[in-house]
Every structure is written in C-alpha cells, then in structure tokens.
Design a protein around this motif. Structure first.
Motif, short mmCIF file in Angstrom:
data_model
loop_
_atom_site.label_atom_id
_atom_site.label_comp_id
_atom_site.label_asym_id
_atom_site.label_seq_id
_atom_site.Cartn_x
_atom_site.Cartn_y
_atom_site.Cartn_z
N UNK A 236 0.84 -1.20 0.00
CA UNK A 236 0.00 0.00 0.00
C UNK A 236 0.87 1.25 0.00
N UNK A 237 1.92 1.24 0.84
CA UNK A 237 2.81 2.39 0.93
C UNK A 237 3.52 2.68 -0.38
N UNK A 238 4.01 1.63 -1.05
CA UNK A 238 4.70 1.82 -2.33
C UNK A 238 3.74 2.38 -3.38
N UNK A 239 2.51 1.85 -3.40
CA UNK A 239 1.51 2.37 -4.35
C UNK A 239 1.26 3.87 -4.13
N UNK A 240 1.05 4.25 -2.86
CA UNK A 240 0.80 5.66 -2.55
C UNK A 240 2.01 6.54 -2.88
N UNK A 241 3.21 6.00 -2.64
CA UNK A 241 4.43 6.75 -2.98
C UNK A 241 4.52 7.01 -4.47
N UNK A 242 4.22 5.99 -5.27
CA UNK A 242 4.28 6.15 -6.73
C UNK A 242 3.26 7.19 -7.21
N UNK A 243 2.03 7.13 -6.65
CA UNK A 243 1.02 8.13 -7.00
C UNK A 243 1.49 9.52 -6.60
N UNK A 244 2.05 9.62 -5.41
CA UNK A 244 2.54 10.92 -4.92
C UNK A 244 3.64 11.47 -5.82
N UNK A 245 4.59 10.63 -6.18
CA UNK A 245 5.68 11.07 -7.06
C UNK A 245 5.15 11.45 -8.43
N UNK A 246 4.18 10.65 -8.93
CA UNK A 246 3.60 10.97 -10.23
C UNK A 246 2.91 12.33 -10.25
N UNK A 247 2.24 12.70 -9.15
CA UNK A 247 1.61 14.00 -9.06
C UNK A 247 2.63 15.13 -8.87
N UNK A 248 3.74 14.81 -8.20
CA UNK A 248 4.72 15.85 -7.85
C UNK A 248 5.64 16.21 -9.01
N UNK A 249 5.93 15.28 -9.90
CA UNK A 249 6.91 15.54 -10.96
C UNK A 249 6.55 16.74 -11.83
N UNK A 250 5.30 16.85 -12.36
CA UNK A 250 4.97 18.04 -13.17
C UNK A 250 5.09 19.34 -12.37
N UNK A 251 4.74 19.30 -11.09
CA UNK A 251 4.82 20.50 -10.26
C UNK A 251 6.27 20.93 -10.07
#
Length: 311
Positions: A236-251
């Motif tokens: 669960x943690x890895x999944x949330x981390x990947x989503x978080x990184x995916x949202x953060x990269x464009x920003x």
C-alpha cells in the motif's frame, strides 16, 4: 493400521442433512470401528437430529449459524488424539479414513487433507472447480505452495493442531483458515487423493459459488493483512508513494522552469499521500512485530501438546 488405544473422533457438522447423515455415520463406523462419531447440528429445519440419533451417533447442537462456529465448538468440546473432520452430505469416501489416519500417525503429520477426485460430473460443479483453483492459486502465491485443494472438507488432524488452532471464521471460510494456520506455523501436512461423490437424492448443497467464493477471497486478504502485515502495508505504501511522485513531478518541473507553483492543491495532495505512505510502512513494521509474537504464542501452544507419532 490405526494404533490400539488411540482415541479417534469423527466430527460431522450438519445443516439439513437428513437424507445423507445416516449414511455418513454408518460408513465411518465401518471404516473406523473404534472411533466416536459426533454429529453437530447447526439449526437444521429437517429431521437431521432424529436421523443421526437413530444411527447411534453422539448428537450435539450449535445455535450460531455457520460452519466456522460449529467447527470452533467441536474443537473446543471434544477431547481425542486424532480428529477426522467430514461434511455430513455423504460426498466423501469413508474407506479412505483409515489410510489418512495411518499417514497422520506413521509420518508424524499434523493434518492430512483429502484431495477430491470426482467420480461423476454431478459431484463437482464447474463453477466450484474453477473457484477452488483460483483461490488455491491465490493462496499459494500469498502463503507458499502447499495444497492443491484448500476447500476440501475432508481432513484428519492431530490433537496438537486442533488445540493450537484459534478458529476465527464463522462460515465456509474455515477450510481456508485451517490451511493458512498450517502454512504459517510450517506444520507437517499432506494431501491424499480420495474419491468424491455426488450428493444422494434429496440432499442439496448450501454453497453459493459467487457469494462463498468472494467470502473466502475476503478471508484470504484479511489473513494476509493479519499474518503478513509488513508485506501488506508496504505494498500500500509503495503504491501511494508512486502516485505521490507521479503528481509531484509536473509541479517540480514547472517550479524549476518558471519559479512558481501553479497547482498548490495538487502539491498538498502529493505531500499528503507521501505522508500516508510513510505511515503505512511504519504501521507494517509495528504490526509485523506483533504478528511475530502471536505466531510464537500459537507455536508454543502447539508444542505444549504431545505428539502421537510412532518412535
């Protein structure tokens, strides 16, 4: 051959099985003449109790509905060296019981599972066969390969298995829970091929392929969460981390190029997901320590019971 003086109990949970229970009692009395046969009725609306008593079985009742409740009551109430658990629908092969008991004793096992080999098309419905294969495969991936038929209701147990097994499920998920208990404690187990027959006329299955299949799948997921918490919460943690990184990269790219953060809510969401991901992994680490302690307690309870194997 089964040893002299060995206390064998045949446990038969029943719900509306007046058409088959007498046959089950008679067949197992012939197969295991020294065994005590216990029929536990689970609120049957037919003549199951009367028929079982007429067949000279020891009849008791469990008011809470569900096979898991019945098995919990049987394991708690009955004192024996070897326990034979079988459904009351006359689909399992009683003559296989002595061989399964001998395997348990001679090879110092704690559980022998009757791997069902159907003797007719009507014995094993295609939906149940497919569901059993899917659930067995899933259990093998999660807990390790050990069984080919995790849903078999025909099993022989040692006393140390029964008295160390905390029954938590309340329905047909009990077979899955029994299998996971053996896998988690790395207990010596074996599968033995046994014939599997169609129900006799007048006997009807209480199983629902989809409903009970989803319940068993849910049980596997709950057991995975409770028995493998570090893996569960890390995923669960890895999944949330990947989503978080995916949202953060464009920003981050926009900030480096233009020096501004145009999507503040997205940045806050990304940060929140990363915090939750770290908390999830931390929870897994804490719960893994708790689970290890629980497993050690179950193993100590198991080891406190004497072995019945031959020297």
């Amino acid at each position: 051959m089964t040893g002299p003086g060995l206390r064998i109990a045949v446990l038969v949970p029943c719900y509306n099985e007046e058409a088959a229970v007498a046959t089950v009692v008679s067949d197992f009395r012939k197969a295991l003449p020294t065994a005590q046969i216990f029929v536990y009725d689970n609120n049957s609306r037919d003549r199951t109790i009367e028929v079982a008593r007429a067949a000279d079985a020891i009849v008791r009742s469990e008011r809470r509905q569900g096979k898991g409740h019945v098995v919990r009551r049987m394991f708690a109430d009955i004192d024996a060296d070897v326990y034979v658990l079988v459904d009351g629908d006359a689909t399992y092969d009683a003559p296989s019981a002595p061989h399964m008991v001998d395997k348990l004793i001679n090879e110092r096992l704690d559980m022998v599972v009757g791997f069902r080999v159907d003797q007719s098309v009507a014995a094993y419905r295609p939906g149940h066969r497919t569901g059993n294969w899917m659930l067995t495969s899933f259990l093998s991936v999660v807990f390790g390969q050990a069984f080919k038929d995790i849903l078999s209701g025909y099993r022989v147990f040692s006393r140390r298995f029964v008295k160390s097994f905390p029954v938590l499920s309340d329905g047909f998920e009990i077979e899955t829970e029994l299998s996971v208990h053996a896998l988690e404690l790395a207990l010596p187990v074996m599968e033995v091929e046994t014939p599997y027959y169609a129900r006799p006329e007048g006997s009807f299955s209480k199983l629902n392929t989809w409903r009970d299949g989803f319940r068993i799948l849910g049980t596997i997921l709950k057991l995975y969460r409770s028995e493998k918490p570090l893996r569960f919460f890390t995923l669960i943690g890895v999944f949330l981390m990947l989503v978080s990184i995916g949202l953060a990269i464009p920003i981050i790219i926009t900030f480096l190029e233009e020096g501004i953060v145009p999507r503040l809510p997205t940045a806050v969401l990304s940060m929140g997901l990363m915090i939750v991901a770290v908390l999830s992994v931390s929870s897994g680490l804490v719960l893994d320590t708790v689970t290890r302690g629980r497993r050690e307690m179950k193993l100590l309870a198991y080891l406190s019971q004497p072995s019945i194997g031959k020297d």
